[in-house]
Design an enzyme around this catalytic site. Structure first.
Site, mmCIF file in Angstrom:
data_model
loop_
_atom_site.group_PDB
_atom_site.id
_atom_site.type_symbol
_atom_site.label_atom_id
_atom_site.label_comp_id
_atom_site.label_asym_id
_atom_site.label_seq_id
_atom_site.Cartn_x
_atom_site.Cartn_y
_atom_site.Cartn_z
ATOM 1 N N LYS A 35 31.482 24.984 18.987
ATOM 2 C CA LYS A 35 32.203 25.566 17.851
ATOM 3 C C LYS A 35 33.710 25.376 18.019
ATOM 4 C CE LYS A 35 32.137 30.138 19.992
ATOM 5 N NZ LYS A 35 31.759 31.558 19.849
ATOM 6 N N ARG A 130 28.536 43.760 17.730
ATOM 7 C CA ARG A 130 29.203 42.825 16.829
ATOM 8 C C ARG A 130 28.135 42.252 15.896
ATOM 9 N NH1 ARG A 130 32.416 37.729 19.270
ATOM 10 N NH2 ARG A 130 30.261 37.102 19.662
ATOM 11 N N TYR A 255 67.276 29.724 20.390
ATOM 12 C CA TYR A 255 67.342 30.750 19.344
ATOM 13 C C TYR A 255 67.458 32.146 19.933
ATOM 14 C CZ TYR A 255 65.936 27.351 15.784
ATOM 15 O OH TYR A 255 65.894 26.286 14.918
ATOM 16 N N MET A 303 59.901 25.358 17.180
ATOM 17 C CA MET A 303 58.797 24.678 16.504
ATOM 18 C C MET A 303 58.484 23.320 17.128
ATOM 19 S SD MET A 303 58.394 23.619 12.485
ATOM 20 C CE MET A 303 58.453 25.304 11.905
#
Length: 359
Positions: A35, A130, A255, A303
């Site tokens: 998955k 769950r 930053y 980023m």
């Protein structure tokens, strides 16, 4: 050298890890969990290598259909089952197997008009709370599904651990006891162990094991490392130095000016950031490897770039920077950013280049 951040995936490590898993549970069939794009390693590329797995597990039907479209013919199990009854015709057409984990699914499956029966893995909630049939509802669910012409017999019976990654946690033995008591003398192959169960709880191995993280060479145990289990990390995540520059004592970097140089030093600017999936909250001091030597990140991850304090080291423009891999465990980075390895592996973005190699 890639000009982009690179996730290099070693398929030989995958095959090595499968053998380690087989050695731990030699009498079990393997349902390999693929998955979330094979935990960030590439769904089809990983599936193509897993010749020895008896079946594949995915979370949702779109993942299963991608495998089928890619030529994968092995059994595929939908670990979250079907979401709506109208998916059942596609499940039959694509020869998929389903986990059934609540009574609404039981009723929908029994009422459906199917062209052929399907394999069912009946999931019991043994304490994770769950997904799973409540123990009090098991007999009813088992009886309905056993009598249904839509269900191939015998079914398989399964549960899922909540705390198997903690070797001393009492919940795992409690869950095993609840599961055993709930199924009683019901007929069907048993599947309990995830990666942590395979590594830490041999009494849970049953007929089928469901390794996920361990396949990819990462320890499934809290505070563990792959080397403890003789696993080899499949992924080396790296980028390159795009600039080297001096800074003076007292200069603020990045930053928010969150890091002030405590001395005259030099910084390597690395082409990696949260836009590539590297965690923005990696704290100052998080290590990277350049030419096999550890250096600390300083300032905020941005980023596209991250700054590394290299001191007086002679680092050339274009040098490879390893963010995690065999010599710098992803488990260590996850601990520093207060997350789990799964999240780091799954968060790598589409602008990262993937390259598949073998030893």
């Amino acid at each position: 050298m890639s000009r982009r951040p690179l996730a290099q995936i070693n398929t030989s490590a995958l095959l090595h890890n499968v053998q380690i898993i087989r050695d731990l549970a030699p009498n079990c069939k393997i349902l390999a969990v693929l998955k979330a794009n094979a935990y960030g390693h590439g769904l089809l590329a990983v599936a193509a290598q897993l010749k020895d797995a008896q079946a594949f597990g995915v979370a949702r039907i779109d993942e299963a259909l991608m495998l089928r479209a890619g030529g994968i013919v092995k059994p595929i199990v939908l670990l979250e089952g079907f979401f709506h009854a109208d998916e059942l015709s596609q499940i039959v057409a694509s020869n998929l197997q389903v986990v059934v984990h609540h009574m609404a699914q039981v009723d929908a499956l029994v009422k459906a008009e199917l062209e052929s029966p399907i394999h069912v893995w009946l999931k019991i909630d043994s304490g994770m709370h769950r997904l799973g049939i409540a123990p009090d509802d098991f007999a009813d669910a088992y009886q309905k599904l056993s009598k249904s012409p839509n269900v191939l017999q015998p079914m398989r019976l399964m549960t899922h651990f909540a705390c198997a990654d903690e070797p001393d946690h009492p919940a795992t033995l409690q869950q095993l006891a609840v599961f055993k008591q709930t199924i009683g003398d019901a007929i069907g192959e048993i599947s309990i162990a995830n990666s942590a169960g395979v590594v830490g709880w041999p009494q849970s191995h049953g007929d089928w094991i469901r390794p996920g993280l361990a396949l990819y060479g990462v320890s499934p145990m809290t505070a563990g490392r792959s080397a403890q289990h003789k696993l080899r990390p499949m992924m080396t995540f790296s980028s390159s130095v795009i600039a080297v520059r001096p800074v003076k004592k007292g200069d603020a970097v990045g930053y928010g000016a969150t890091w002030i140089a405590p001395r005259d030093t030099r910084l390597a600017i690395v082409a990696i950031g949260y836009g590539d999936g590297y965690p923005r909250n990696a704290p100052c001091g998080t290590p990277v490897l350049i030419n096999g030597v550890r250096y600390p990140i300083v300032g905020r991850v941005s980023m596209d770039m991250t700054t590394v304090d290299i001191g007086d080291a002679e680092i050339e423009h274009g040098a490879q920077v390893v963010l995690w891999g065999e010599q710098l465990p992803v488990e260590e980075i996850a601990e520093l950013v207060q997350t789990i390895p799964y999240e780091l592996l799954c968060n790598i973005t589409s602008r990262v280049q993937f390259r598949y190699i073998s030893d």
